[in-house]
Scaffold this active site. Structure first.
Site, PDB file in Angstrom:
ATOM      1  N   HIS A 577       0.820  -1.212   0.000  1.00 38.22           N
ATOM      2  CA  HIS A 577       0.000   0.000   0.000  1.00 38.22           C
ATOM      3  C   HIS A 577       0.853   1.262   0.000  1.00 38.22           C
ATOM      4  O   HIS A 577       0.328   2.374  -0.188  1.00 38.22           O
ATOM      5  CB  HIS A 577      -0.936  -0.001   1.214  1.00 38.22           C
ATOM      6  CG  HIS A 577      -2.202   0.760   0.995  1.00 38.22           C
ATOM      7  ND1 HIS A 577      -2.503   1.414  -0.180  1.00 38.22           N
ATOM      8  CD2 HIS A 577      -3.272   0.993   1.814  1.00 38.22           C
ATOM      9  CE1 HIS A 577      -3.667   2.006  -0.097  1.00 38.22           C
ATOM     10  NE2 HIS A 577      -4.175   1.772   1.119  1.00 38.22           N
ATOM     11  N   ASP A 581      -2.283   2.143  -4.619  1.00 38.08           N
ATOM     12  CA  ASP A 581      -3.507   2.574  -3.968  1.00 38.08           C
ATOM     13  C   ASP A 581      -4.605   1.534  -4.178  1.00 38.08           C
ATOM     14  O   ASP A 581      -4.526   0.672  -5.060  1.00 38.08           O
ATOM     15  CB  ASP A 581      -3.960   3.926  -4.509  1.00 38.08           C
ATOM     16  CG  ASP A 581      -2.971   5.038  -4.164  1.00 38.08           C
ATOM     17  OD1 ASP A 581      -2.301   4.910  -3.106  1.00 38.08           O
ATOM     18  OD2 ASP A 581      -2.855   6.001  -4.945  1.00 38.08           O
TER      19      ASP A 581
END
Length: 606
Positions: A577, A581
């Site tokens: 992450h 995204d």
């Protein structure tokens, strides 16, 4: 200020001294002799010093020079003392001894550990021949001999921390002082062996003549050049050592050229150690569980078989002797039993054994945990591959910001495509059509639509890869390996299936190479072959995402307003992450779902 004037004297041996204020002072610790005629102190040199060929006179700068004539007379007066000399040369004058030092190891390397000596004192070495190895945190450095000669001694030991320029060994160019010590040790060993031989003969003095057999002598080790060493081969650029897992042969077994005799486990692959020559295994010089490096000697091969057969004969005879001895021991009770039968004794009724009460069990409180006994547990050391997998997966959890997103795929169309063309596919490509090729093609399409999934963080930069190398996780009996299907974006279904089958067979057999597992930009893990319904896979560093496939289960689904049974599969994408995204991750899984549910999209590129 003082200066030193050196004057050569007698060639066959002389004295070296410093003269100051009517005194003669030596450069070394010596025996003091008084010359009454000159009233000067004369210090003679050690008796075993033969290479001192100069007299050194101190000259007082600015105050004139000392009278040299009395000094010559003093030296002349030393001749009747008959200073004995030996043939041992002084290294500082003769230049026979040279030092082997640790070389420059790199700009950012300040020290290292003296790992191992490749030679022993007394061994002959050539110029630039490695005699030791120094391990650093980056590379392994060889310490080479600066001159051709014989190793006189080591001045450092294995495990020491050394720096560039550290002296570790002394090399004698002529070999003097080494050969004599070896001769002395050889004579001592021969004397001890002869003494031991006499000691072994003494117990047989009163024994029968047949006790002395020719097989009692030590078997010969073979003629010169008959023995060859089996060593650990080069295991890969990033593999420095491994664990000697198992021996495939035993001492005395016959082997052919390049026949595997042992296996070495590393944190990535399993390496075979092959025999360099055809012959017989004479002995093993390493044992299972040892940590070995490339070039480590593990076995000795006899090309002619000498020293192997004789030792086996000796062991056979030794094994045949105990049964005969045991047979005699078993016969003796029979003789004793016959004697007892002739002279019976009054028998007494056996006493009844007293009933013994078992000891009471130890009292334990209700709060004490009841642990299983240790006898029901087994402790097995981890393999290097398992330790490597554990380390990489834990590093992945500690480094990445792991997040997993899920979706489900209707496998109806892909299963129908497989059912319709599996026979024609096998006839043309020689391999069965599976689901992996369809998911690889879908992953390639998804990576091309979302390039950030194929990227990776490197420090403060992001590296975008313009190629697609798909890693396929394969479970083997020894652990998890991840071979790579390279340039998957340029392959068709048949080429992908062939490559996956080839890599899987090598991984299961343990013959997969480092080059076939290096790299990879994206990983696919199919836990569905083991029945997994849902999971959260862990990223394979240095990648940024991994796709998890699962088992196919018929579930009720709403299709066109009707509830029908459909073969469904859950798919999971774990991603970093920090880089990816949620939007890109969801779009990627949606692309996988669209292509698998309707493979015609690949033809139309939509």
């Amino acid at each position: 200020m003082f200066a030193v004037l050196r004057r050569k004297v007698i060639a066959s041996g002389g004295s070296s001294a410093l003269v100051f204020r009517n005194s003669v002072h030596p450069a070394l610790s010596t025996t003091r002799v008084c010359n009454n005629a000159l009233g000067e102190k004369v210090l003679s040199l050690p008796r075993r010093l033969s290479n001192a060929g100069y007299i050194c006179h101190l000259i007082n700068s600015g105050r004139g020079t000392f009278n040299l004539r009395p000094t010559r007379e003093v030296v002349g007066s030393l001749q009747p003392f008959n200073i004995q000399t030996s043939k041992m040369k002084f290294s500082s004058d003769s230049g026979d001894l040279v030092d082997a030092v640790v070389p420059f190891m790199g700009e950012s390397i300040t020290d290292g550990t003296l790992a191992t000596f490749l030679k022993q004192p007394g061994d002959k070495v050539d110029v630039d021949e490695p005699i030791a190895q120094v391990e650093t945190d980056k590379v392994t450095i060889d310490v080479a001999s600066t001159e051709a000669g014989v190793i006189q001694k080591f001045v450092a030991k294995e495990g020491d921390t050394v720096e560039p320029g550290t002296k570790i060994a002394v090399i004698s160019k002529s070999g003097e002082g080494v050969a004599s010590s070896k001769t002395t040790s050889d004579e001592a060993s021969s004397q001890s062996s002869s003494t031991q031989h006499k000691i072994e003969e003494s117990p047989n003095a009163g024994a029968a003549p047949h006790a002395v057999t020719p097989e009692a002598t030590t078997p010969s080790l073979g003629i010169s050049g008959d023995l060859v060493d089996a060593v650990v081969p080069f295991m890969g650029e990033s593999i420095s050592d491994g664990t000697l897992a198992t021996f495939l042969k035993q001492p005395g077994d016959k082997v052919d050229v390049d026949e595997p005799i042992a296996q070495v486990e590393t944190d990535k692959v399993t390496i075979d150690v092959a025999s360099p020559e055809a012959g017989f295994i004479q002995k093993f010089v390493a044992k299972e569980g040892d940590t070995v490096e490339p070039g480590t000697k593990i076995a000795v091969i006899s090309k002619s078989g000498e020293g192997v057969d004789s030792s086996k004969k000796t062991s056979d005879k030794a094994s045949s002797q105990p049964p005969s001895t045991e047979h005699k021991i078993e016969e003796s009770p029979k003789v004793g039993s016959a004697t007892q039968a002739e002279k019976p004794k009054a028998t007494t009724p056996p006493e009844k054994p007293k009933a013994t009460t078992p000891p009471p069990p130890p009292k334990t409180s209700a709060s004490d945990p009841q642990l299983p006994p240790k006898e029901r547990e087994r402790r097995v050391p981890m393999t290097r591959l398992r330790k490597r997998v554990a380390s990489r997966l834990k590093d992945s959890q500690n480094t990445f910001a792991l997040l997993t997103t899920f979706n489900e795929v209707d496998m109806t169309n892909l299963m129908q495509l497989r059912s319709d063309y599996k026979d024609a596919f096998f006839d043309k490509h020689g391999v069965k059509l599976g689901f992996m090729s369809g998911f690889v093609k879908a992953a390639v399409s998804g990576l091309q639509n979302q390039p950030v999934i194929n990227a990776v963080i490197d420090g403060d930069d992001i590296i975008y890869r313009d190629y697609v190398d798909i890693s396929i996780a394969v479970g083997t009996p020894k652990g998890l390996v991840v071979p790579v299907v390279r340039n998957a974006d340029k392959m068709n279904f048949g080429e992908i299936e062939k490559e996956i089958n080839n890599l899987a067979e090598k991984a299961t057999a343990g013959s997969i190479s480092m080059e076939e597992m290096a790299g990879g930009s994206f990983t696919i893990s199919n836990g569905g072959v083991y029945g997994s319904l849902l999971s959260t896979p862990i990223i394979n560093p240095p990648q940024s995402a991994i796709l998890g496939m699962h088992s196919i289960v018929n579930r009720p689904m709403v299709v066109g307003g009707n509830i029908v049974a459909r073969p469904m599969m859950y798919i999971a994408l774990t991603y970093d992450h920090r880089l990816i995204d949620g939007r890109e991750a969801v779009y990627f899984l949606r692309r996988i779902k669209d292509v698998v549910e309707d493979p015609r999209r690949l033809l139309l590129d939509i």
